[in-house]
Design a protein around this motif. Structure first.
Motif, PDB file in Angstrom:
ATOM      1  N   PHE A 237       0.839  -1.202   0.000  1.00  0.00           N
ATOM      2  CA  PHE A 237       0.000   0.000   0.000  1.00  0.00           C
ATOM      3  C   PHE A 237       0.873   1.250   0.000  1.00  0.00           C
ATOM      4  O   PHE A 237       0.677   2.171  -0.790  1.00  0.00           O
ATOM      5  CB  PHE A 237      -0.913  -0.018   1.231  1.00  0.00           C
ATOM      6  CG  PHE A 237      -1.869   1.122   1.310  1.00  0.00           C
ATOM      7  CD1 PHE A 237      -3.132   1.004   0.768  1.00  0.00           C
ATOM      8  CD2 PHE A 237      -1.528   2.309   1.930  1.00  0.00           C
ATOM      9  CE1 PHE A 237      -4.021   2.055   0.835  1.00  0.00           C
ATOM     10  CE2 PHE A 237      -2.406   3.367   1.997  1.00  0.00           C
ATOM     11  CZ  PHE A 237      -3.663   3.234   1.448  1.00  0.00           C
ATOM     12  N   MET A 238       1.868   1.262   0.900  1.00  0.00           N
ATOM     13  CA  MET A 238       2.715   2.452   0.992  1.00  0.00           C
ATOM     14  C   MET A 238       3.548   2.625  -0.269  1.00  0.00           C
ATOM     15  O   MET A 238       3.728   3.741  -0.763  1.00  0.00           O
ATOM     16  CB  MET A 238       3.613   2.348   2.226  1.00  0.00           C
ATOM     17  CG  MET A 238       2.834   2.452   3.525  1.00  0.00           C
ATOM     18  SD  MET A 238       3.870   2.236   4.975  1.00  0.00           S
ATOM     19  CE  MET A 238       4.802   3.753   4.942  1.00  0.00           C
TER      20      MET A 238
ATOM     21  N   LEU B 107       2.819   1.585  -3.307  1.00  0.00           N
ATOM     22  CA  LEU B 107       1.976   2.041  -4.408  1.00  0.00           C
ATOM     23  C   LEU B 107       1.497   3.465  -4.185  1.00  0.00           C
ATOM     24  O   LEU B 107       1.393   4.244  -5.138  1.00  0.00           O
ATOM     25  CB  LEU B 107       0.795   1.088  -4.588  1.00  0.00           C
ATOM     26  CG  LEU B 107       1.173  -0.261  -5.212  1.00  0.00           C
ATOM     27  CD1 LEU B 107      -0.005  -1.216  -5.176  1.00  0.00           C
ATOM     28  CD2 LEU B 107       1.637  -0.081  -6.644  1.00  0.00           C
ATOM     29  N   ALA B 108       1.227   3.821  -2.927  1.00  0.00           N
ATOM     30  CA  ALA B 108       0.833   5.204  -2.657  1.00  0.00           C
ATOM     31  C   ALA B 108       1.977   6.129  -3.032  1.00  0.00           C
ATOM     32  O   ALA B 108       1.763   7.186  -3.646  1.00  0.00           O
ATOM     33  CB  ALA B 108       0.458   5.376  -1.181  1.00  0.00           C
TER      34      ALA B 108
ATOM     35  N   PHE C  21       2.053   6.219  -6.845  1.00  0.00           N
ATOM     36  CA  PHE C  21       0.970   7.016  -7.430  1.00  0.00           C
ATOM     37  C   PHE C  21       1.237   8.511  -7.246  1.00  0.00           C
ATOM     38  O   PHE C  21       0.853   9.329  -8.074  1.00  0.00           O
ATOM     39  CB  PHE C  21      -0.378   6.644  -6.803  1.00  0.00           C
ATOM     40  CG  PHE C  21      -1.106   5.558  -7.546  1.00  0.00           C
ATOM     41  CD1 PHE C  21      -1.522   5.755  -8.845  1.00  0.00           C
ATOM     42  CD2 PHE C  21      -1.367   4.347  -6.951  1.00  0.00           C
ATOM     43  CE1 PHE C  21      -2.192   4.758  -9.544  1.00  0.00           C
ATOM     44  CE2 PHE C  21      -2.027   3.346  -7.631  1.00  0.00           C
ATOM     45  CZ  PHE C  21      -2.443   3.554  -8.930  1.00  0.00           C
ATOM     46  N   THR C  22       1.890   8.860  -6.127  1.00  0.00           N
ATOM     47  CA  THR C  22       2.214  10.263  -5.920  1.00  0.00           C
ATOM     48  C   THR C  22       3.191  10.744  -6.976  1.00  0.00           C
ATOM     49  O   THR C  22       3.105  11.858  -7.476  1.00  0.00           O
ATOM     50  CB  THR C  22       2.878  10.429  -4.542  1.00  0.00           C
ATOM     51  OG1 THR C  22       2.109   9.710  -3.599  1.00  0.00           O
ATOM     52  CG2 THR C  22       2.958  11.877  -4.156  1.00  0.00           C
TER      53      THR C  22
ATOM     54  N   LYS D 180       1.792   8.225 -12.035  1.00  0.00           N
ATOM     55  CA  LYS D 180       0.626   7.339 -12.036  1.00  0.00           C
ATOM     56  C   LYS D 180       0.762   6.210 -13.044  1.00  0.00           C
ATOM     57  O   LYS D 180       0.273   5.114 -12.826  1.00  0.00           O
ATOM     58  CB  LYS D 180      -0.634   8.163 -12.339  1.00  0.00           C
ATOM     59  CG  LYS D 180      -1.223   8.764 -11.092  1.00  0.00           C
ATOM     60  CD  LYS D 180      -2.340   9.704 -11.410  1.00  0.00           C
ATOM     61  CE  LYS D 180      -1.783  11.035 -11.844  1.00  0.00           C
ATOM     62  NZ  LYS D 180      -2.763  12.058 -12.084  1.00  0.00           N
TER      63      LYS D 180
ATOM     64  N   ILE E 281       0.003  -2.645 -10.928  1.00  0.00           N
ATOM     65  CA  ILE E 281      -1.224  -3.247 -10.413  1.00  0.00           C
ATOM     66  C   ILE E 281      -1.447  -4.677 -10.925  1.00  0.00           C
ATOM     67  O   ILE E 281      -1.791  -5.568 -10.141  1.00  0.00           O
ATOM     68  CB  ILE E 281      -2.447  -2.355 -10.736  1.00  0.00           C
ATOM     69  CG1 ILE E 281      -2.315  -1.015 -10.006  1.00  0.00           C
ATOM     70  CG2 ILE E 281      -3.742  -3.035 -10.358  1.00  0.00           C
ATOM     71  CD1 ILE E 281      -2.294  -1.116  -8.501  1.00  0.00           C
TER      72      ILE E 281
ATOM     73  N   VAL F 213      -0.371  14.809  -0.682  1.00  0.00           N
ATOM     74  CA  VAL F 213       0.441  15.146  -1.836  1.00  0.00           C
ATOM     75  C   VAL F 213      -0.528  15.376  -2.972  1.00  0.00           C
ATOM     76  O   VAL F 213      -1.379  14.553  -3.256  1.00  0.00           O
ATOM     77  CB  VAL F 213       1.378  13.986  -2.178  1.00  0.00           C
ATOM     78  CG1 VAL F 213       2.428  14.473  -3.136  1.00  0.00           C
ATOM     79  CG2 VAL F 213       2.021  13.444  -0.935  1.00  0.00           C
ATOM     80  N   LEU F 214      -0.427  16.518  -3.577  1.00  0.00           N
ATOM     81  CA  LEU F 214      -1.425  16.833  -4.601  1.00  0.00           C
ATOM     82  C   LEU F 214      -0.956  16.377  -5.960  1.00  0.00           C
ATOM     83  O   LEU F 214       0.191  16.526  -6.341  1.00  0.00           O
ATOM     84  CB  LEU F 214      -1.690  18.329  -4.602  1.00  0.00           C
ATOM     85  CG  LEU F 214      -2.424  18.778  -3.343  1.00  0.00           C
ATOM     86  CD1 LEU F 214      -2.555  20.275  -3.314  1.00  0.00           C
ATOM     87  CD2 LEU F 214      -3.800  18.136  -3.258  1.00  0.00           C
ATOM     88  N   LEU F 215      -1.885  15.812  -6.676  1.00  0.00           N
ATOM     89  CA  LEU F 215      -1.581  15.364  -8.022  1.00  0.00           C
ATOM     90  C   LEU F 215      -2.024  16.445  -8.993  1.00  0.00           C
ATOM     91  O   LEU F 215      -2.823  17.302  -8.662  1.00  0.00           O
ATOM     92  CB  LEU F 215      -2.331  14.068  -8.302  1.00  0.00           C
ATOM     93  CG  LEU F 215      -1.757  12.858  -7.584  1.00  0.00           C
ATOM     94  CD1 LEU F 215      -2.708  11.711  -7.691  1.00  0.00           C
ATOM     95  CD2 LEU F 215      -0.421  12.471  -8.167  1.00  0.00           C
ATOM     96  N   PRO F 216      -1.502  16.422 -10.187  1.00  0.00           N
ATOM     97  CA  PRO F 216      -1.941  17.422 -11.183  1.00  0.00           C
ATOM     98  C   PRO F 216      -3.427  17.309 -11.444  1.00  0.00           C
ATOM     99  O   PRO F 216      -3.967  16.216 -11.408  1.00  0.00           O
ATOM    100  CB  PRO F 216      -1.128  17.065 -12.424  1.00  0.00           C
ATOM    101  CG  PRO F 216      -0.661  15.666 -12.212  1.00  0.00           C
ATOM    102  CD  PRO F 216      -0.493  15.507 -10.755  1.00  0.00           C
TER     103      PRO F 216
ATOM    104  N   ILE G 202      -5.954   3.267  -3.219  1.00  0.00           N
ATOM    105  CA  ILE G 202      -4.673   3.927  -2.975  1.00  0.00           C
ATOM    106  C   ILE G 202      -4.686   5.339  -3.553  1.00  0.00           C
ATOM    107  O   ILE G 202      -4.204   6.288  -2.935  1.00  0.00           O
ATOM    108  CB  ILE G 202      -3.525   3.094  -3.571  1.00  0.00           C
ATOM    109  CG1 ILE G 202      -3.442   1.750  -2.850  1.00  0.00           C
ATOM    110  CG2 ILE G 202      -2.201   3.823  -3.447  1.00  0.00           C
ATOM    111  CD1 ILE G 202      -2.470   0.784  -3.456  1.00  0.00           C
ATOM    112  N   LEU G 203      -5.274   5.479  -4.729  1.00  0.00           N
ATOM    113  CA  LEU G 203      -5.307   6.801  -5.348  1.00  0.00           C
ATOM    114  C   LEU G 203      -6.186   7.758  -4.544  1.00  0.00           C
ATOM    115  O   LEU G 203      -5.844   8.936  -4.383  1.00  0.00           O
ATOM    116  CB  LEU G 203      -5.820   6.667  -6.788  1.00  0.00           C
ATOM    117  CG  LEU G 203      -5.349   7.731  -7.768  1.00  0.00           C
ATOM    118  CD1 LEU G 203      -3.864   7.945  -7.678  1.00  0.00           C
ATOM    119  CD2 LEU G 203      -5.701   7.319  -9.191  1.00  0.00           C
TER     120      LEU G 203
ATOM    121  N   VAL H 290      -4.062   8.859  -1.754  1.00  0.00           N
ATOM    122  CA  VAL H 290      -3.056   9.828  -2.164  1.00  0.00           C
ATOM    123  C   VAL H 290      -3.698  11.201  -2.396  1.00  0.00           C
ATOM    124  O   VAL H 290      -3.140  12.233  -2.044  1.00  0.00           O
ATOM    125  CB  VAL H 290      -2.333   9.338  -3.432  1.00  0.00           C
ATOM    126  CG1 VAL H 290      -1.450  10.425  -4.012  1.00  0.00           C
ATOM    127  CG2 VAL H 290      -1.494   8.110  -3.131  1.00  0.00           C
ATOM    128  N   LEU H 291      -4.928  11.196  -2.953  1.00  0.00           N
ATOM    129  CA  LEU H 291      -5.584  12.465  -3.266  1.00  0.00           C
ATOM    130  C   LEU H 291      -6.101  13.186  -2.030  1.00  0.00           C
ATOM    131  O   LEU H 291      -6.048  14.399  -1.950  1.00  0.00           O
ATOM    132  CB  LEU H 291      -6.758  12.222  -4.218  1.00  0.00           C
ATOM    133  CG  LEU H 291      -6.421  11.883  -5.668  1.00  0.00           C
ATOM    134  CD1 LEU H 291      -7.664  11.431  -6.395  1.00  0.00           C
ATOM    135  CD2 LEU H 291      -5.822  13.102  -6.350  1.00  0.00           C
TER     136      LEU H 291
END
Lengths: 510, 493
Positions: free
Chosen positions: A402-403, A405-406, A409-410, A413, A420, A507-510, B185-186, B189-190
């Motif tokens: 989980f960590m 992949l988190a 993803f940060t 992506k 996955i 953490v913000l994604l675009p 997970i996403l 993260v979001l």
């Protein structure tokens, strides 16, 4: 030497822990009967584990410095020192090593019947050298113990292995030796590129090497460690070695020796050659993905239980390298945790395979089909460890994955999404193995004479099961000790203030 | 609204877990073993009922067990939404415990201890889903249900059983790992958290999140919970009908599939939130999507002669009613969808109980063989008839309440109302077309061939009583829907 934290007045605890098994190994020559030798080895390994416990409680998780340090001059003319110390990254690996060794002794109790004394001697010898690898802060000492792990493992496979033990042991030896030689070259080059010349690992970090120099040093280190991990496409020695090795050998190999590779990335590649790390990161991330998918697909095709778990290791270690090279706190802490998780879970799975091999003398899935009816306790353990291996929520591997992949993803992506299918494959091959072993098909081989696990075997597996759920539901004690060290490491690589309060999910994604 | 710290949700679940352990330890004495099942079911129901007053006052019971990472914990909550599912599932477990005792013993099935233990474990998982306070807890128990029901589906251990079970586990774990895990997970993260909101409107996403990303996440969740039986991920359900009938009854009409729709609707309302669903047009899109399932599954059901297969496709179709109702995002639509969790449970369990009773009493599985059997087994087919009326939506049986609310909900919609009205009406016709002939032929039809059904009589009382009671309850909650409606209204207000 401001990166070392000495403990005034206390005993040299790291040296003690490291040398205890060595002393025990030589004591073996004064003990006559095999039974007593086994008890002595068990006692020594348990004593080492107990002695390593204070490390956890006395560890100061608020500093990234190397703690419990010991520093003595060794060869002054070459400025070689005997320097030991551990930080938040190596502490857990040291503890895992000391705690797994008693289990390795227990699982060999009946399995090893010839040359027992030599076997036990090598087990203790390899424990000393593995601990040395995780504690060493001087390159020469590090190189010696790194190489010293090779020989006992070579012999463990070569003497007590299966039918193709010679092939497997030589392959293992040549692969890892090839990597080590490159590493030695890198170490010497680093030595001559610093002034004053030094082998001290922490002193070699953060030097302003030129970019092209970093590239070559990185590559040399990377190859050595990538073979050890093993990363795709350097993994081919692993299945051969695992399948032929005796149970204890497989457990040590999977749980500890592989971690030396990823530990090498964290301790050397990243902080010593940060610019090269950043340059190579995208390629390594894709190699990790290749490993995850390749390991999963090949594991799905295996009919030999040990081979299946060996290939699953390739996939799991792919997750670890993925977590390391996404270069953010979440991913890296997940990767370190996953190193421990893999040690626990895969170690336990190899123990389980060894137990069934002792009974049926085969590791073929088809011949071991449908034993659930006769060995309910065994399959219960096997189920929990397999679920842990496929990262079932609530188990240790889930938190690690989980960590990781988190973190992924940060960062990116696309790469995270590519990992996955690896998680899906893990479920597929593990559930397939479970289904075969527990249920089989409509016509299973006859297993009426099988006996369920005895007390010794249950004692061997129970601590690991406990850890599976402990880390699965309460990973904070494990994560807390690595926060500061990981933040410091990332600072060394990225050169910016990552902030000490890592593990933020905002953490913000675009 | 107040948040009360209470371990009751956890205790309710632990009753099921303890039950499973005690059952597996007392395999040598079948009477004691079954007593544990019944005791666990009753205790669980008791503790869940004891939470009702506090919930009806508008409170939420919460209990955190493990704090794993920031924003990630193992926490349970009991609110009105979870009570809809928890009350029904735990109540029907008591019926099913008696019924499966009769069924398994009459057929002298093997491995009854394993069967009963896994049954209890599945209920443990289902309650975990009902009481989950965040997506992680929900996911954990969702997977527990998948794993623990595998032995139940594969129970017969023959070729058919293994292949059905294989399909079952492949569908459910692939979708959960491949779609749900990355979505979870996403989301983490979001937003930095996986906790459900306390209302159905706001959702947990900050306002500045990319909307196409949210749409992808939503699709992953909708298809990831494959237990909800939405086409194209419905195929495991008919395959899983190889299981013994009590399993089909409780798990595939009440627990497993309801875990799927419950999880789906929970995510729709408490992670995405109705505001965002309507602003992104996700509600209407979902409604269209599941309308296809409603119609298509009914058409397939028409073609099935095997009674359990027909019931299975009927389940696929009816589950989508629940999602359709919630996806309408109108007050009446949501009420209709949510109340159908309860209504469908009672009616469908009756139908499956009847199918099992017919099989035990006569050994017949296909509808064409049952022609005229109703005159020999009037009680069973009587109950079947009542439950079919509920599925069709005839007053005063429970299904009518659903249909009424759904029709009103469709009319409340701003646009597309006419489409969903047509879907509801045509599916009602289809329901009638595949259910009515079963009962009609059983009572009025000629015996197939020259068979006289000699020696066939009603199934044992331990099966007959649960199925008649379940049928009676279908009528009761049709005439007095207020009790369950209280919870639904608390959710939608």
């Amino acid at each position: 030497m401001d990166f070392l934290l000495f403990r005034d007045g206390g005993p040299p605890i790291l040296s003690m822990i490291m040398l205890l098994p060595l002393i025990g190994a030589f004591c073996l020559f004064f003990v006559k009967t095999e039974e007593h030798q086994k008890y002595l080895t068990l006692g020594v390994s348990i004593l080492t584990a107990v002695c390593s416990l204070p490390l956890y409680f006395l560890f100061d998780s608020n500093t990234h410095k190397y703690q419990f340090a010991e520093h003595h001059s060794w060869i002054p003319s070459l400025s070689v020192h005997y320097t030991l110390g551990i930080d938040g990254i190596s502490l857990l690996l040291v503890l895992m090593t000391t705690f797994l060794m008693p289990l390795c002794v227990l699982c060999s109790w009946r399995y090893i019947t010839n040359r027992v004394r030599t076997f036990l001697f090598l087990l203790l010898l390899i424990e000393t050298s593995m601990l040395g690898v995780f504690m060493a802060l001087d390159f020469i000492f590090f190189y010696i113990v790194w190489e010293a792990t090779l020989i006992p493992m070579f012999l463990l496979i070569g003497i007590w292995g299966g039918d193709r033990k010679i092939y497997a042991s030589i392959k293992f030896f040549l692969y890892t030796l090839a990597g080590s030689v490159l590493m030695l070259v890198a170490i010497i080059v680093l030595y001559f590129n610093t002034s004053p010349h030094t082998f001290s690992i922490p002193l070699l970090m953060g030097q302003a090497y030129s970019f092209s120099f970093q590239l070559w040093v990185f590559l040399a280190f990377f190859l050595a460690f990538a073979i050890k991990v093993p990363m795709f496409p350097f993994h081919t020695w692993l299945p051969a070695a695992h399948v032929q090795a005796p149970t204890a050998g497989s457990v040590i190999l999977a749980s500890v020796l592989l971690k030396m590779g990823t530990y090498g990335f964290l301790r050397f590649c990243l902080p010593i050659t940060p610019d090269a790390t950043l340059a190579f990161t995208p390629y390594i991330l894709w190699l990790s993905i290749a490993g995850i998918l390749y390991g999963g697909l090949t594991a799905l095709a295996q009919n030999d239980m040990k081979k299946l778990i060996a290939y699953s290791s390739v996939g799991h270690m792919g997750f670890v390298t993925l977590g390391i090279f996404v270069l953010n706190p979440m991913g890296m802490e997940g990767a370190i945790l996953q190193m421990i998780n893999h040690g626990i879970t895969t170690g336990a799975l190899f123990l389980c395979v060894g137990m069934i091999y002792e009974r049926t003398h085969t590791r073929e899935l088809a011949l071991n089909a449908g034993i659930g009816k006769h060995m309910p306790v065994y399959v219960t353990f096997l189920t929990f460890f397999s679920l842990s291996s496929l990262a079932f929520p609530g188990t240790n591997s889930f938190i690690g994955e989980f960590m990781i992949l988190a973190g992924a993803f940060t960062d990116t992506k696309l790469i995270a999404a590519c990992a996955i299918p690896g998680a899906v494959l893990a479920a597929a091959y593990m559930l397939r193995m479970l289904q075969k072993v527990i249920w089989g098909g409509t016509e299973n081989p006859v297993h009426n004479t099988l006996s369920d696990l005895n007390v010794r075997e249950i004692i061997t597996l129970t601590p690991l099961l406990f850890l599976v759920f402990w880390i699965g539901f309460g990973p904070r004690p494990f994560l807390n000790i690595m926060h500061v060290s990981v933040a410091h490491l990332l600072e060394q690589v990225l050169g910016t203030q990552m902030g000490t309060s890592s593990l933020t999910a905002h953490v913000l994604l675009p | 609204m107040e948040v009360i710290i209470s371990s009751k949700p956890l205790i309710a679940m632990l009753f099921a877990l303890t039950g499973a352990i005690l059952v597996s330890l007392s395999g040598k004495n079948p009477n004691i073993r079954e007593a544990w099942s019944v005791a666990a079911a009753s205790c669980m129901f008791g503790i869940i009922v004891s939470m009702v007053p506090a919930i009806l006052d508008g409170n939420i019971l919460k209990y955190q067990v493990f704090d794993i990472l920031p924003g990630l914990s193992l926490t349970f909550r009991a609110d009105a939404f979870s009570m809809i599912f928890a009350l029904i599932a735990s109540f029907l477990w008591i019926f099913a415990a008696f019924y499966s005792m009769g069924y398994m013993r009459s057929l002298e099935e093997h491995a009854q201890t394993r069967f009963n233990a896994c049954f209890a474990l599945s209920l443990f998982g289902a309650m975990g889903v009902a009481f989950a306070d965040n997506l992680f807890t929900l996911y954990l128990f969702y997977e527990v249900v998948s794993i623990c029901t595998y032995p139940l589906v594969a129970h017969h251990q023959d070729k058919e059983g293994y292949s059905g079970a294989r399909k079952y586990i492949v569908y459910l774990t692939t979708t959960a790992k491949g779609l749900l895990l990355p979505a979870m997970i996403l989301i983490y993260v979001l937003t930095g958290s996986l906790d459900f909101t306390d209302n159905i409107h706001t959702g947990i996403f900050p306002a500045d999140v990319n909307s196409s990303l949210i749409i992808i996440l939503y699709i992953c969740c909708l298809l990831g919970f494959a237990k909800n039986g939405i086409m194209p991920v419905h195929n495991w359900l008919p395959g899983a009908m190889v299981a013994p009938t009590p399993v089909s009854a409780l798990l595939h009409a009440v627990a497993v599939v309801k875990v799927g729709v419950f999880a789906t609707t929970r995510i729709m309302l408490y992670i995405f939130g109705s505001d965002m669903m309507s602003s992104l047009g996700l509600g209407t899109a979902t409604a269209y999507f599941v309308s296809f399932t409603i119609i298509m599954a009914s058409v397939i059901a028409l073609t099935k002669d095997n009674l359990k297969a027909r019931l299975a496709y009927s389940t696929v179709s009816q589950l989508s009613y629940i999602i359709l109702g919630v996806a309408m995002l109108t007050p009446s639509g949501m009420s209709g969808g949510l109340i159908h969790i309860a209504n469908h449970a009672f009616s469908k369990i009756t139908l499956f109980f009847c199918a099992g009773a017919i099989f035990v009493a006569s050994g017949k599985k296909t509808i064409s063989e049952m022609s005229g059997l109703g005159r020999t087994m009037p009680f069973t087919f009587g109950a079947f008839g009542i439950a079919s009326l509920s599925m069709i939506g005839v007053p005063p049986v429970a299904g009518f309440v659903t249909k009424w609310k759904l029709l009103v909900g469709a009319m409340e919609m701003d646009a597309h109302a006419i489409v969903f009205l047509l879907v509801l009406l045509s599916s009602t016709l289809l329901n009638a077309a595949y259910f009515a002939p079963v009962t009609y032929q059983a009572f009025m039809g000629k015996h197939p061939g020259n068979e006289q059904f000699d020696g066939i009589k009603e199934a044992p009382l331990s099966m007959l009583i649960p199925l008649l009671t379940a049928a009676v309850f279908s009528v009761i909650i049709g005439i007095w829907p207020d009790f369950m409606m209280n919870f639904v209204n608390l959710v939608t207000k």
